[in-house]
Design a protein around this motif. Structure first.
Motif, PDB file in Angstrom:
ATOM      1  N   SER A   1      11.742 -12.576  17.596  1.00 55.79           N
ATOM      2  CA  SER A   1      12.523 -13.154  16.550  1.00 55.79           C
ATOM      3  C   SER A   1      11.435 -13.177  15.238  1.00 55.79           C
ATOM      4  O   SER A   1      11.990 -13.080  14.216  1.00 55.79           O
ATOM      5  CB  SER A   1      13.244 -14.602  16.600  1.00 55.79           C
ATOM      6  N   SER A   2      10.123 -13.325  15.406  1.00 56.04           N
ATOM      7  CA  SER A   2       9.257 -13.338  14.178  1.00 56.04           C
ATOM      8  C   SER A   2       9.053 -11.910  13.780  1.00 56.04           C
ATOM      9  O   SER A   2       8.171 -11.675  12.856  1.00 56.04           O
ATOM     10  CB  SER A   2       8.027 -14.055  14.631  1.00 56.04           C
ATOM     11  N   LEU A   3       9.203 -10.770  14.478  1.00 48.61           N
ATOM     12  CA  LEU A   3       8.968  -9.361  14.028  1.00 48.61           C
ATOM     13  C   LEU A   3       9.782  -9.340  12.653  1.00 48.61           C
ATOM     14  O   LEU A   3      11.063  -9.678  12.478  1.00 48.61           O
ATOM     15  CB  LEU A   3       9.625  -8.371  15.286  1.00 48.61           C
ATOM     16  N   LYS A   4       8.987  -8.608  11.796  1.00 48.46           N
ATOM     17  CA  LYS A   4       9.507  -8.447  10.442  1.00 48.46           C
ATOM     18  C   LYS A   4      10.265  -7.178  10.416  1.00 48.46           C
ATOM     19  O   LYS A   4      10.301  -6.109  10.907  1.00 48.46           O
ATOM     20  CB  LYS A   4       8.313  -8.162   9.415  1.00 48.46           C
ATOM     21  N   THR A   5      11.331  -7.151   9.144  1.00 44.99           N
ATOM     22  CA  THR A   5      11.883  -5.955   9.025  1.00 44.99           C
ATOM     23  C   THR A   5      11.559  -5.828   7.395  1.00 44.99           C
ATOM     24  O   THR A   5      11.728  -6.852   6.605  1.00 44.99           O
ATOM     25  CB  THR A   5      13.466  -6.316   9.025  1.00 44.99           C
ATOM     26  N   VAL A   6      10.918  -4.914   6.969  1.00 42.38           N
ATOM     27  CA  VAL A   6      10.312  -4.473   5.947  1.00 42.38           C
ATOM     28  C   VAL A   6      11.294  -3.245   5.036  1.00 42.38           C
ATOM     29  O   VAL A   6      11.622  -2.389   5.708  1.00 42.38           O
ATOM     30  CB  VAL A   6       9.030  -4.036   5.960  1.00 42.38           C
ATOM     31  N   GLU A   7      11.433  -3.266   3.899  1.00 38.21           N
ATOM     32  CA  GLU A   7      11.997  -2.487   2.799  1.00 38.21           C
ATOM     33  C   GLU A   7      11.234  -1.015   2.931  1.00 38.21           C
ATOM     34  O   GLU A   7       9.801  -1.114   2.990  1.00 38.21           O
ATOM     35  CB  GLU A   7      11.931  -2.795   1.379  1.00 38.21           C
ATOM     36  N   PRO A   8      11.917   0.051   2.558  1.00 37.99           N
ATOM     37  CA  PRO A   8      11.295   1.434   2.707  1.00 37.99           C
ATOM     38  C   PRO A   8      10.139   1.589   1.732  1.00 37.99           C
ATOM     39  O   PRO A   8       9.116   2.105   1.938  1.00 37.99           O
ATOM     40  CB  PRO A   8      12.219   2.293   2.166  1.00 37.99           C
ATOM     41  N   ASN A   9      10.065   0.737   0.589  1.00 40.72           N
ATOM     42  CA  ASN A   9       9.031   0.983  -0.690  1.00 40.72           C
ATOM     43  C   ASN A   9       7.792   0.179   0.003  1.00 40.72           C
ATOM     44  O   ASN A   9       6.675   0.848  -0.273  1.00 40.72           O
ATOM     45  CB  ASN A   9       9.513   0.488  -1.933  1.00 40.72           C
ATOM     46  N   LYS A  10       7.888  -0.849   0.612  1.00 42.40           N
ATOM     47  CA  LYS A  10       6.764  -1.563   0.937  1.00 42.40           C
ATOM     48  C   LYS A  10       6.019  -1.005   2.396  1.00 42.40           C
ATOM     49  O   LYS A  10       4.911  -0.930   2.386  1.00 42.40           O
ATOM     50  CB  LYS A  10       7.219  -2.924   1.462  1.00 42.40           C
ATOM     51  N   MET A  11       6.997  -0.258   3.264  1.00 41.80           N
ATOM     52  CA  MET A  11       6.362   0.575   4.134  1.00 41.80           C
ATOM     53  C   MET A  11       5.585   2.034   3.426  1.00 41.80           C
ATOM     54  O   MET A  11       4.587   2.217   4.077  1.00 41.80           O
ATOM     55  CB  MET A  11       7.361   1.097   5.173  1.00 41.80           C
ATOM     56  N   LYS A  12       6.219   2.358   2.358  1.00 39.80           N
ATOM     57  CA  LYS A  12       5.502   3.450   1.952  1.00 39.80           C
ATOM     58  C   LYS A  12       4.101   3.069   1.399  1.00 39.80           C
ATOM     59  O   LYS A  12       2.907   3.794   1.444  1.00 39.80           O
ATOM     60  CB  LYS A  12       6.432   4.255   0.914  1.00 39.80           C
ATOM     61  N   LEU A  13       4.113   1.819   0.680  1.00 37.15           N
ATOM     62  CA  LEU A  13       2.914   1.285   0.038  1.00 37.15           C
ATOM     63  C   LEU A  13       1.742   1.080   1.316  1.00 37.15           C
ATOM     64  O   LEU A  13       0.536   1.391   1.112  1.00 37.15           O
ATOM     65  CB  LEU A  13       3.091   0.030  -0.859  1.00 37.15           C
ATOM     66  N   HIS A  14       2.217   0.540   2.420  1.00 38.51           N
ATOM     67  CA  HIS A  14       1.583   0.276   3.211  1.00 38.51           C
ATOM     68  C   HIS A  14       0.737   1.719   4.099  1.00 38.51           C
ATOM     69  O   HIS A  14      -0.235   1.692   4.437  1.00 38.51           O
ATOM     70  CB  HIS A  14       2.191  -0.442   4.461  1.00 38.51           C
ATOM     71  N   GLU A  15       1.758   2.491   4.052  1.00 41.99           N
ATOM     72  CA  GLU A  15       1.166   3.785   4.464  1.00 41.99           C
ATOM     73  C   GLU A  15      -0.031   4.441   3.707  1.00 41.99           C
ATOM     74  O   GLU A  15      -0.707   5.064   4.252  1.00 41.99           O
ATOM     75  CB  GLU A  15       2.296   4.952   4.638  1.00 41.99           C
ATOM     76  N   GLN A  16       0.273   4.154   2.467  1.00 40.26           N
ATOM     77  CA  GLN A  16      -0.647   4.783   1.382  1.00 40.26           C
ATOM     78  C   GLN A  16      -1.931   4.170   1.546  1.00 40.26           C
ATOM     79  O   GLN A  16      -3.077   4.467   1.388  1.00 40.26           O
ATOM     80  CB  GLN A  16       0.016   4.830  -0.039  1.00 40.26           C
ATOM     81  N   LEU A  17      -1.818   2.798   1.700  1.00 41.85           N
ATOM     82  CA  LEU A  17      -2.858   1.967   1.744  1.00 41.85           C
ATOM     83  C   LEU A  17      -3.871   2.248   3.011  1.00 41.85           C
ATOM     84  O   LEU A  17      -5.048   2.265   3.263  1.00 41.85           O
ATOM     85  CB  LEU A  17      -2.589   0.635   2.222  1.00 41.85           C
TER      86      LEU A  17
END
Length: 397
Positions: free
Chosen positions: A139-155
């Motif tokens: 239940s604590s697993l996060k659901t993340v918006e596409p823009n945040k996932m893209k930012l994390h991929e770049q990071l």
């Protein structure tokens, strides 16, 4: 590249945190460094409990989804068997892959439905974990918006590329200096062999020490000296925990368990002259901190606060979470720190063996300059020292 040791193993956790703390503060999505064998070398942003305790076979090894992709050299973004979005990016030096930046471990809006399809009972049978823990971790697993996932991929890409560049420069420098240092290396190796031979008799194997302590404890048991038996087992556990001098973060729960054993031993020693209470909320016990952070402060409270008092005193340890920060307080009703000791502690340049400055420095290296230890009170009514750190491994000072 002619090397017998992976340079990634020499990376210092504090240096990596300091180097990338600026961009790491932009994300709270998991990110970690692994070698080509699947061993986790650094957790820059910790993985969720589901991935750490359910999916991994051991705490320092990645799960089978990552392992299979490393074996087939498939890098980039992928979805694991539970529907979590993941990323695996190589760290290369001279066209050789030394390790990977990995992480993400979140649901996208398209894959979130798979979260509700996980068979909890099957996981319980596979892992022997409690159903309640499995359900909470899912239940604590996060659901993340596409823009945040893209930012994390770049990071992740930025960190992987920069570590590759740093290691390439290091390797080139080492290769150019090999010939110059070869003679010195041979001389040093001979000296080391001589020193090892001379000091071998002084080396105590930790396993020998623990086995000896356990043997003594068994003798105490058969002699019905139950207090002695319990003290020896506590001492054995303390020594074993203190030897865990690695860069992995430990849970607050394990730190508190270590403190309870330490105070139990001291209670037997001081008897009625020492009382103590520990009140740590369950919700913060799973947060992680560097090991041996609380113990030196408790020891200072005992030595400088309780011991000098004829009638002894009380040590209280309590914690709270406030605005994404954890504050753990260690209070005593002793006489306060002696003036000379307090001056030594408060001198930032002092390298005293009190443990206070060293502990404060470790916390600042992990989390940033605005975290660490603070003496909020020290007078004739007692002392209170607080330990402050963020709920995430990289603070936002």
């Amino acid at each position: 590249m002619n090397t017998t040791e992976n340079p990634l193993n020499k990376l210092n956790a504090s240096n990596v945190y300091a180097r990338f703390s600026g961009i790491l503060s932009l994300s709270n999505i998991p990110l970690f460094l692994v070698d080509t064998n699947g061993s986790i070398l650094l957790e820059l942003i910790p993985s969720p409990d589901f991935c750490t305790h359910i999916c991994r076979k051991s705490g320092d090894q990645i799960c089978s989804d990552y392992t299979s992709r490393i074996q087939t050299e498939e890098v980039g973004c992928f979805v694991c068997r539970y529907g979590l979005e993941n990323i695996l990016l190589p760290i290369k030096v001279q066209d050789e892959t030394l390790g990977y930046i990995a992480g993400m471990q979140v649901y996208s809006q398209e894959t979130e439905y798979q979260k509700f399809m996980i068979d909890i009972q099957s996981l319980k049978n596979e892992t022997n974990a409690e159903l309640e823990f499995i359900a909470k971790s899912i239940s604590s697993l996060k659901t993340v918006e596409p823009n945040k996932m893209k930012l994390h991929e770049q990071l992740c890409s930025h960190i992987a590329k920069n570590i590759s560049i740093d290691l390439s420069e290091s390797v080139n420098y080492v290769n150019s200096a090999v010939e110059r240092f070869s003679i010195e290396k041979e001389i040093l190796e001979k000296k080391i062999i001589d020193l090892e031979a001379k000091n071998m008799s002084l080396v105590i194997n930790p396993h020998f020490l623990f086995n000896t302590l356990n043997s003594i404890a068994r003798i105490a048991y058969f002699e019905q000296s139950h207090t002695t038996e319990e003290l020896i087992y506590c001492l054995s556990d303390l020594l074993r925990y203190n030897l865990k001098q690695n860069d992995q973060l430990h849970t607050i729960a394990s730190e508190i368990d270590n403190i309870e054993k330490y105070l139990y031993i001291q209670k037997v020693r001081f008897k009625n002259r020492l009382e103590y209470t520990i009140e740590i909320p369950e919700k913060i016990k799973s947060y992680r901190i560097p090991n041996m952070i609380i113990q030196p402060i408790v020891e200072n409270a005992l030595i400088h606060g309780i011991t000098p008092k004829r009638d002894g005193g009380k040590i209280s340890i309590y914690g709270e979470e406030f605005k994404k920060e954890i504050i753990i307080s260690i209070a005593d009703n002793g006489n306060g720190f002696p003036k000379d000791i307090l001056e030594i502690i408060q001198q930032a340049e002092n390298k005293s063996g009190l443990g206070f400055r060293a502990t404060d420095k470790r916390l600042k290296q992990y989390y940033g300059a605005c975290y660490g230890l603070e003496i909020v009170k020290s007078d004739y009514s007692g002392s209170t020292v607080t330990i402050k750190f963020p709920t995430q491994p990289v603070g936002r000072c």
